[in-house]
Design a protein around this motif. Structure first.
Motif, PDB file in Angstrom:
ATOM      1  N   VAL A  53     -11.546  -5.097  -1.452  1.00  0.00           N
ATOM      2  CA  VAL A  53     -10.330  -5.257  -0.672  1.00  0.00           C
ATOM      3  C   VAL A  53      -9.379  -4.113  -0.993  1.00  0.00           C
ATOM      4  O   VAL A  53      -9.141  -3.236  -0.180  1.00  0.00           O
ATOM      5  CB  VAL A  53      -9.669  -6.619  -0.969  1.00  0.00           C
ATOM      6  CG1 VAL A  53      -8.397  -6.778  -0.172  1.00  0.00           C
ATOM      7  CG2 VAL A  53     -10.650  -7.743  -0.650  1.00  0.00           C
ATOM      8  N   ASP A  54      -8.805  -4.094  -2.160  1.00  0.00           N
ATOM      9  CA  ASP A  54      -7.944  -3.009  -2.629  1.00  0.00           C
ATOM     10  C   ASP A  54      -8.006  -3.055  -4.140  1.00  0.00           C
ATOM     11  O   ASP A  54      -7.402  -3.917  -4.772  1.00  0.00           O
ATOM     12  CB  ASP A  54      -6.518  -3.186  -2.110  1.00  0.00           C
ATOM     13  CG  ASP A  54      -5.589  -2.080  -2.605  1.00  0.00           C
ATOM     14  OD1 ASP A  54      -6.034  -1.256  -3.413  1.00  0.00           O
ATOM     15  OD2 ASP A  54      -4.421  -2.058  -2.195  1.00  0.00           O
ATOM     16  N   VAL A  55      -8.727  -2.120  -4.695  1.00  0.00           N
ATOM     17  CA  VAL A  55      -9.047  -2.176  -6.107  1.00  0.00           C
ATOM     18  C   VAL A  55      -7.806  -2.201  -6.999  1.00  0.00           C
ATOM     19  O   VAL A  55      -7.846  -2.738  -8.106  1.00  0.00           O
ATOM     20  CB  VAL A  55      -9.986  -1.009  -6.488  1.00  0.00           C
ATOM     21  CG1 VAL A  55      -9.377   0.317  -6.229  1.00  0.00           C
ATOM     22  CG2 VAL A  55     -10.479  -1.138  -7.902  1.00  0.00           C
ATOM     23  N   CYS A  56      -6.690  -1.667  -6.532  1.00  0.00           N
ATOM     24  CA  CYS A  56      -5.493  -1.621  -7.365  1.00  0.00           C
ATOM     25  C   CYS A  56      -4.321  -2.360  -6.724  1.00  0.00           C
ATOM     26  O   CYS A  56      -3.165  -1.949  -6.866  1.00  0.00           O
ATOM     27  CB  CYS A  56      -5.116  -0.177  -7.672  1.00  0.00           C
ATOM     28  SG  CYS A  56      -6.297   0.644  -8.766  1.00  0.00           S
ATOM     29  N   VAL A  57      -4.603  -3.445  -6.035  1.00  0.00           N
ATOM     30  CA  VAL A  57      -3.544  -4.156  -5.310  1.00  0.00           C
ATOM     31  C   VAL A  57      -2.466  -4.683  -6.255  1.00  0.00           C
ATOM     32  O   VAL A  57      -1.282  -4.700  -5.905  1.00  0.00           O
ATOM     33  CB  VAL A  57      -4.123  -5.302  -4.457  1.00  0.00           C
ATOM     34  CG1 VAL A  57      -4.718  -6.395  -5.323  1.00  0.00           C
ATOM     35  CG2 VAL A  57      -3.065  -5.877  -3.518  1.00  0.00           C
ATOM     36  N   ARG A  66       0.865  -1.178   0.000  1.00  0.00           N
ATOM     37  CA  ARG A  66       0.000   0.000   0.000  1.00  0.00           C
ATOM     38  C   ARG A  66       0.900   1.225   0.000  1.00  0.00           C
ATOM     39  O   ARG A  66       1.478   1.584   1.020  1.00  0.00           O
ATOM     40  CB  ARG A  66      -0.940   0.008   1.200  1.00  0.00           C
ATOM     41  CG  ARG A  66      -1.969   1.140   1.161  1.00  0.00           C
ATOM     42  CD  ARG A  66      -3.056   0.925   2.190  1.00  0.00           C
ATOM     43  NE  ARG A  66      -3.824  -0.276   1.929  1.00  0.00           N
ATOM     44  CZ  ARG A  66      -4.685  -0.804   2.791  1.00  0.00           C
ATOM     45  NH1 ARG A  66      -4.873  -0.237   3.971  1.00  0.00           N
ATOM     46  NH2 ARG A  66      -5.354  -1.911   2.479  1.00  0.00           N
ATOM     47  N   GLY A  67       1.032   1.835  -1.160  1.00  0.00           N
ATOM     48  CA  GLY A  67       1.958   2.945  -1.286  1.00  0.00           C
ATOM     49  C   GLY A  67       3.385   2.458  -1.133  1.00  0.00           C
ATOM     50  O   GLY A  67       3.805   1.505  -1.790  1.00  0.00           O
ATOM     51  N   ASP A  68       4.126   3.078  -0.226  1.00  0.00           N
ATOM     52  CA  ASP A  68       5.526   2.713  -0.023  1.00  0.00           C
ATOM     53  C   ASP A  68       5.723   1.652   1.052  1.00  0.00           C
ATOM     54  O   ASP A  68       6.854   1.265   1.348  1.00  0.00           O
ATOM     55  CB  ASP A  68       6.338   3.959   0.367  1.00  0.00           C
ATOM     56  CG  ASP A  68       6.408   4.969  -0.766  1.00  0.00           C
ATOM     57  OD1 ASP A  68       6.367   4.539  -1.937  1.00  0.00           O
ATOM     58  OD2 ASP A  68       6.481   6.176  -0.487  1.00  0.00           O
TER      59      ASP A  68
END
Length: 473
Positions: free
Chosen positions: A302-306, A102-104
């Motif tokens: 969950v996380d659309v761009c995982v 998630r990000g960095d």
């Protein structure tokens, strides 16, 4: 003659040296910490196992010990499909590994499968992810037989590196084209009579039989309102999906089939994920493990761009260093191999008979389906498993029924004899642990334990839903 005492002393010294060698081998692959990860108490390992010294072919793995009591929990191998796609990027970092990018940073996955087992993720065959062959001619034509053989060699060497797992209960799991990888590897293990303690296999939304699996797509799309009556007729009787799938790889798509394919695509549109027809998509999503079969995008749930996050994370130099991975012959890590040429004729090899052989050998077989997948719909998979049970003369030991995760229906289950079962995961996509992580974890846990899936209790069903809905109009 050497005295028994002297022999004992020498044997002790040798055993100690061997233990030190084994320990140093595994320590060399031990991950101190992945960049941005939260603190955890379990150990992680990653690195290469060379499977062909002459050709310098090596497979990359990522191994996470169980969160608690790893010495008493089973070992599970996970294989993603494609063919030619990454278990590290999809299985480990997008589905059921301990962390998700998630990000960095990495965030903890509260439904990680290493809550229940020690999990080994393998990038296979060579050419996938960080796995490589120094001899690039290997990539020219890889098939199921080569993949199974290389995976078996990998396991033999891996168990040498981690001998404490040699006698552990061992399960092989995977999804999509792992409907070929998993049963073929399990069958080869049995044939080779290697001393692995293989207990069972579990395969999700698997490709088992080309025609049945792919031709179920037309009815599934139509029944979910994604295509019209006229298009359903054309997609069923004019040119079906198995015909299209055969023609595309050879560049021989006929005008008739091209027209049907365009008609289907036009009605579905560009903003529906064929691998989860009810959920939204990541508009900037990267190609996934399922690119060979269809385009897979992710869900907001969950996380659309995982997968986009995973792609960025695994291409960081500090991450690759921490994982003991490297790029060989490629400029970047990718979800699906751009260098590997897989023999697509292998897609038509039915693996249902292999499942039957495994059942006869006393290996537990679970076939499960996320029920929102239109590319390998659960309807075809269920038909194939049911047909196998009938062919083998297996009695139904668990009649088709709902199973529960908490107070909600988690899916449906049917079991045949002691070693074969089919289950659906309600609301799940092709990559079921991604879109329904909690329900997938329940299914995974009960499978490992050989326990029945939870049933409804008197306190589970709300009063308003206790009547038979068929009688309510």
């Amino acid at each position: 003659m050497l005295s028994q005492a002297w022999i004992l002393i020498m044997a002790t010294i040798y055993a100690t040296q061997m233990c030190l060698i084994v320990e140093s081998l595994s320590d060399a692959h031990k991950i101190k910490s992945l960049p941005g990860q939260p603190h955890v108490s379990f150990q992680q390992f990653a690195g290469y196992i060379t499977i062909d010294e002459k050709e310098k072919r090596a497979l990359f793995y990522y191994f996470v010990e169980a969160e608690t009591h790893p010495t008493s929990k089973p070992l599970v191998l996970w294989l993603n499909g494609g063919p030619g796609c990454s278990s590290l990027g999809a299985g480990a970092f997008s589905e059921h590994g301990p962390f998700k990018p998630r990000g960095d940073v990495l965030v903890k996955n509260y439904y990680s499968w290493n809550q229940e087992a020690n999990v080994l993720y393998l990038e296979s065959p060579a050419g996938v992810g960080f796995s490589y062959s120094a001899n690039k001619s290997f990539y020219a034509l890889v098939n199921d037989k080569i993949t199974a053989q290389d995976n078996l060699v990998f396991l033999k060497h891996w168990f040498d590196k981690f001998p404490e797992y040699k006698n552990r209960d061992f399960f092989i799991t995977g999804e999509s084209y792992a409907g070929h990888y998993v049963p073929q590897l399990a069958h080869l293990i049995i044939q080779s009579k290697v001393k692995f303690n293989l207990k069972g296999i579990a395969i999700g939304n698997p490709l088992l039989e080309f025609n049945t699996d792919f031709n179920g797509r037309a009815e599934y799309l139509w029944s979910h309102g994604l295509i019209s009556d006229a298009t359903f007729e054309a997609f069923t009787y004019v040119c079906n999906y198995s015909q299209i799938r055969r023609q595309i790889p050879t560049g021989s798509l006929t005008p008739v089939c091209s027209g049907v394919s365009d008609q289907v695509s036009r009605e579905i549109g560009d903003f529906i994920d064929g691998y989860d027809v009810t959920l939204d998509v990541c508009l900037s999503s990267l190609d996934s493990q399922s690119k060979v079969l269809n385009q897979l995008k992710d869900s907001k749930k969950v996380d659309v761009c995982v997968q986009e996050e995973t792609f960025k994370y695994l291409n960081r130099k500090d991450v690759q260093k921490a994982l003991n991975g490297q790029l060989v012959g490629v400029t970047k890590w990718t979800f699906c191999s751009a260098v590997l040429h897989y023999d697509m004729q292998n897609l038509e090899i039915p693996t249902v008979p292999i499942l039957g052989s495994l059942v006869k050998s006393g290996v537990r077989v679970l076939v499960y389906s996320g029920d929102q997948d239109s590319v390998i719909p659960f309807t075809g998979t269920r038909t194939l498993v049911n047909g196998l049970a009938k062919e083998m003369g297996l009695n139904t030991t668990v009649p088709y029924r709902a199973w529960f995760e908490g107070k909600q229906v988690g899916g449906w289950i049917q079991a045949y004899g002691d070693f074969l079962s089919f289950a659906t995961i309600r609301g799940a996509s092709h990559e079921a642990p991604f879109s329904q992580p909690e329900r997938s974890l329940v299914l995974f846990n009960t499978f490992l334990r050989g326990k029945p899936l939870p049933e409804a209790t008197s306190s589970t069903v709300p009063t308003k839903l206790s009547n038979n809905p068929i009688n309510n109009i």
